[in-house]
Design a protein around this motif. Structure first.
Motif, PDB file in Angstrom:
ATOM      1  N   VAL A   1      14.178   0.399   9.904  1.00  0.00           N
ATOM      2  CA  VAL A   1      13.041  -0.393  10.034  1.00  0.00           C
ATOM      3  C   VAL A   1      12.172  -0.173  11.195  1.00  0.00           C
ATOM      4  N   ALA A   2      12.942   0.323  12.288  1.00  0.00           N
ATOM      5  CA  ALA A   2      12.130   0.511  13.537  1.00  0.00           C
ATOM      6  C   ALA A   2      11.142   2.027  13.069  1.00  0.00           C
ATOM      7  N   PHE A   3      11.906   2.884  12.779  1.00  0.00           N
ATOM      8  CA  PHE A   3      11.311   4.046  12.308  1.00  0.00           C
ATOM      9  C   PHE A   3      10.011   3.927  11.466  1.00  0.00           C
ATOM     10  N   PHE A   4      10.096   2.972  10.262  1.00  0.00           N
ATOM     11  CA  PHE A   4       9.088   2.846   9.364  1.00  0.00           C
ATOM     12  C   PHE A   4       7.903   2.072  10.120  1.00  0.00           C
ATOM     13  N   THR A   5       8.121   1.080  10.913  1.00  0.00           N
ATOM     14  CA  THR A   5       7.017   0.102  11.342  1.00  0.00           C
ATOM     15  C   THR A   5       6.570   0.754  12.627  1.00  0.00           C
TER      16      THR A   5
ATOM     17  N   THR B   1       6.919  -5.393   6.009  1.00  0.00           N
ATOM     18  CA  THR B   1       5.894  -5.083   5.166  1.00  0.00           C
ATOM     19  C   THR B   1       5.386  -3.384   5.499  1.00  0.00           C
ATOM     20  N   ASP B   2       5.439  -3.198   6.723  1.00  0.00           N
ATOM     21  CA  ASP B   2       5.388  -1.631   6.954  1.00  0.00           C
ATOM     22  C   ASP B   2       6.211  -0.870   6.205  1.00  0.00           C
ATOM     23  N   VAL B   3       7.334  -1.258   5.917  1.00  0.00           N
ATOM     24  CA  VAL B   3       8.215  -0.242   5.135  1.00  0.00           C
ATOM     25  C   VAL B   3       7.706  -0.244   3.749  1.00  0.00           C
ATOM     26  N   VAL B   4       7.347  -1.004   3.160  1.00  0.00           N
ATOM     27  CA  VAL B   4       6.491  -1.051   1.797  1.00  0.00           C
ATOM     28  C   VAL B   4       5.452  -0.217   1.903  1.00  0.00           C
TER      29      VAL B   4
ATOM     30  N   LEU C   1       5.909   3.790   2.623  1.00  0.00           N
ATOM     31  CA  LEU C   1       6.124   4.166   1.327  1.00  0.00           C
ATOM     32  C   LEU C   1       5.009   4.321   0.390  1.00  0.00           C
ATOM     33  N   CYS C   2       4.099   3.410   0.191  1.00  0.00           N
ATOM     34  CA  CYS C   2       3.080   3.338  -0.752  1.00  0.00           C
ATOM     35  C   CYS C   2       1.983   4.571  -0.230  1.00  0.00           C
ATOM     36  N   ILE C   3       1.954   4.657   1.016  1.00  0.00           N
ATOM     37  CA  ILE C   3       1.000   5.868   1.687  1.00  0.00           C
ATOM     38  C   ILE C   3       1.527   7.174   1.178  1.00  0.00           C
ATOM     39  N   ALA C   4       2.772   7.331   1.354  1.00  0.00           N
ATOM     40  CA  ALA C   4       3.456   8.277   1.012  1.00  0.00           C
ATOM     41  C   ALA C   4       3.379   8.813  -0.495  1.00  0.00           C
ATOM     42  N   ILE C   5       3.564   7.795  -1.187  1.00  0.00           N
ATOM     43  CA  ILE C   5       3.558   8.000  -2.778  1.00  0.00           C
ATOM     44  C   ILE C   5       2.155   8.295  -3.150  1.00  0.00           C
ATOM     45  N   GLY C   6       1.184   7.548  -2.705  1.00  0.00           N
ATOM     46  CA  GLY C   6      -0.137   7.599  -3.113  1.00  0.00           C
ATOM     47  C   GLY C   6      -0.890   8.958  -2.694  1.00  0.00           C
TER      48      GLY C   6
ATOM     49  N   GLY D   1      -3.959   6.227  -5.247  1.00  0.00           N
ATOM     50  CA  GLY D   1      -4.507   6.586  -3.966  1.00  0.00           C
ATOM     51  C   GLY D   1      -5.296   5.435  -3.300  1.00  0.00           C
ATOM     52  N   MET D   2      -5.947   4.389  -3.948  1.00  0.00           N
ATOM     53  CA  MET D   2      -6.374   3.274  -3.432  1.00  0.00           C
ATOM     54  C   MET D   2      -5.329   2.190  -2.924  1.00  0.00           C
ATOM     55  N   GLY D   3      -4.313   2.350  -3.393  1.00  0.00           N
ATOM     56  CA  GLY D   3      -3.120   1.510  -2.905  1.00  0.00           C
ATOM     57  C   GLY D   3      -2.543   2.112  -1.477  1.00  0.00           C
ATOM     58  N   ALA D   4      -2.618   3.426  -1.513  1.00  0.00           N
ATOM     59  CA  ALA D   4      -2.329   4.018  -0.263  1.00  0.00           C
ATOM     60  C   ALA D   4      -3.140   3.832   0.904  1.00  0.00           C
TER      61      ALA D   4
END
Length: 540
Positions: free
Chosen positions: A49-53, A181-184, A187-192, A323-326
């Motif tokens: 979690v620390a890494f993601f945030t 929420t940063d974790v999610v 992941l959204c940024i990466a996928i998008g 991409g908009m989600g990202a």
């Protein structure tokens, strides 16, 4: 103008998901209901979690959009942020984050107030407040513009709704809500971005041959000073931010904080790659072959929208929506971090330390929550009304570099540092930066440093010059006043700026002890001389 209904629905769904996750995470905080839980997650954040945030706090809307913009407009040589931020994480992970975690501070300004006194330490919070406030406003404004481009939705409504969502879950759960929420969001940024980047390159209007000789960028000899200045600004100016330390202070151990910083450094660089690819795609596109209705070639002042334009016109609609989600995720991950960091510093270092030292934990908790609402509201208002939010953010970021970075180094690694030196360094850094001018908000250059050009502005790395002078002043003036007080040339009763802090008083005791030892030694030597002269033997 018809609203893009599928895109709008997808953004609403995304916001609902983030809101639900934030609320669920907030319940974890509600179990203890303590300020420490809200501010530093009770120091129990695991490595993942620390890494993601940590990564999400830097990989925001400005980072993603800015990387695409600079690649499209100026080339890879000017895409300094990915490398600079990467190194900045490493420096923080080695020299600052674990050291603060080991000391168990609540915010990065705790050591300032411990060493400089409560009031002078609080003065150091001002650049942080302004930097976070205008940073939040600028990314909210960028998000509003992006949504209006892709979804044909109202820009102001987009800003307000985005801000309300971020404020609401931050209000409920503090750092736990922000972290989960940063974790999610990451992941959204990466996928998008990973999905959108290849599609942007294979569009019929894109011909990489157009930029094969220019994508690397060009650095002119008269730009070298400015180039060095910006690199140092991004690298070292990215260190003294509360948003980073809030997460490292929440880690389970100093070692976990260090490792999370190193992993975030790698992620920061990797996330820039798809954004850079989309910037190149935008630069190499023949926009006449798309349904783009604006000026061609795209004007320089519209290059900041190259990423949303690429998503809308060079990617299929489903991909553009992803991409908009990202982009939305990137903005939310930065906005909630900035709002929480500002509110945390105010509640802990201003309200409690200056006004209500013995305030209950519940009182501080509500001050924190009210501060979250006020900070978010101010940032939203500025995003809607100000015409040059980005210019204000740039100036505040510069002040973080020229004022706060040398202060942080001095506080953490130089025991001699005291309030007199810090105030002097603060004033010197501020004055030199302001006198150098800022064209983005029409502040004229009152001092024209060497290599100044009327068209391009300052060619000398004057920000770095200001930072170095500020640091020299902090150490030099601190040493001077320490000597004046220690030697008695200025009586200690005239110490109006709390130079005689607990740290200083210990040094004073050591100094007096050393002086007494020297005096005793001199008396011993004199006795030996007299005894030898009289032929006597002294037994000690």
């Amino acid at each position: 103008m018809a609203i893009n209904v599928p895109g709008l629905i997808s953004v609403i769904v995304f916001y609902l998901i983030i809101l639900v996750i934030g609320i669920i995470a907030g319940r974890k905080t509600a179990k203890s209901g303590t300020t420490q839980e809200m501010l530093v997650a009770d120091r129990s954040m695991n490595l993942v979690v620390a890494f993601f945030t940590l990564a999400a706090s830097h990989i925001g809307g400005g980072y993603i959009n800015g990387t695409a913009e600079i690649m499209a407009s100026s080339g890879a040589v000017w895409a300094q942020a990915p490398v600079a931020y990467c190194i900045s994480f490493i420096i923080n992970g080695i020299f600052f984050g674990p050291k603060m975690r080991r000391a168990e501070y609540i915010t990065m300004f705790d050591p300032f107030q411990i060493k400089l006194g409560k009031r002078v330490g609080a003065l150091m919070c001002v650049p942080q407040f302004l930097g976070d406030l205008f940073w939040t406003a600028s990314i909210l404004a960028a998000l509003g513009s992006t949504i209006s481009i892709i979804l044909d939705a109202d820009e102001i409504v987009s800003i307000v709704i985005s801000a309300i969502v971020a404020i609401f879950y931050t209000f409920l759960g503090g750092l736990w809500s922000v972290a989960y929420t940063d974790v999610v969001q990451l992941l959204c940024i990466a996928i998008g971005l990973v999905i959108a980047a290849p599609f942007s390159l294979i569009h019929d209007a894109v011909d990489i041959e157009r930029v094969v000789d220019t994508w690397q960028g060009n650095l002119q000899p008269n730009q070298i000073g400015y180039y060095i200045d910006v690199y140092c600004l991004l690298l070292f100016g990215g260190i003294p931010w509360q948003a980073y330390y809030q997460r490292t202070l929440a880690c389970k151990s100093p070692e976990s904080a260090r490792l999370a910083s190193f992993l975030a450094s790698i992620a920061c660089f990797l996330f820039a790659i798809p954004a850079a690819i989309m910037g190149i795609a935008g630069a190499s596109a023949n926009w006449n072959e798309t349904n783009y209705q604006g000026l061609i070639p795209i004007p320089q002042d519209k290059m900041s929208y190259i990423l949303p334009l690429t998503l809308q016109h060079l990617c299929p609609l489903p991909v553009a929506i992803i991409g908009m989600g990202a982009i939305s995720a990137a903005v939310m991950s930065s906005a909630d971090s900035s709002i929480l960091s500002t509110a945390s510093v105010f509640a802990s270092n201003i309200y409690r330390e200056l006004f209500r030292k013995h305030a209950s934990d519940r009182e501080i908790l509500w001050v924190l929550r009210i501060s979250i609402i006020v900070t978010g509201t101010l940032a939203t208002t500025i995003a809607i009304t100000a015409k040059s939010v980005y210019g204000l953010y740039v100036l505040c970021s510069d002040l973080m570099y020229v004022i706060l970075f040398p202060q942080l180094v001095a506080i953490m690694y130089f025991d001699v540092t005291n309030a007199y030196g810090s105030i002097t360094g603060y004033v010197i850094g501020f004055l030199i930066r302001i006198l150098g001018g800022e064209p983005l908000i029409k502040i004229p250059a009152l001092v024209k440093f060497p290599f100044y050009d009327s068209e391009f502005g300052q060619g000398f790395p004057f920000r770095t010059f200001a930072m170095l002078l500020s640091f020299i002043a902090i150490i030099g003036i601190s040493k001077l006043f320490e000597y004046l007080f220690l030697s008695g040339k200025i009586p200690i009763k005239y110490d109006i700026f709390l130079c005689s802090s607990p740290n200083f008083r210990n040094r004073l005791k050591m100094f007096k002890s050393t002086q007494e030892m020297k005096r005793d030694m001199r008396e011993y030597v004199e006795m030996k001389k007299i005894s030898s002269f009289k032929g006597e033997h002294v037994i000690l």
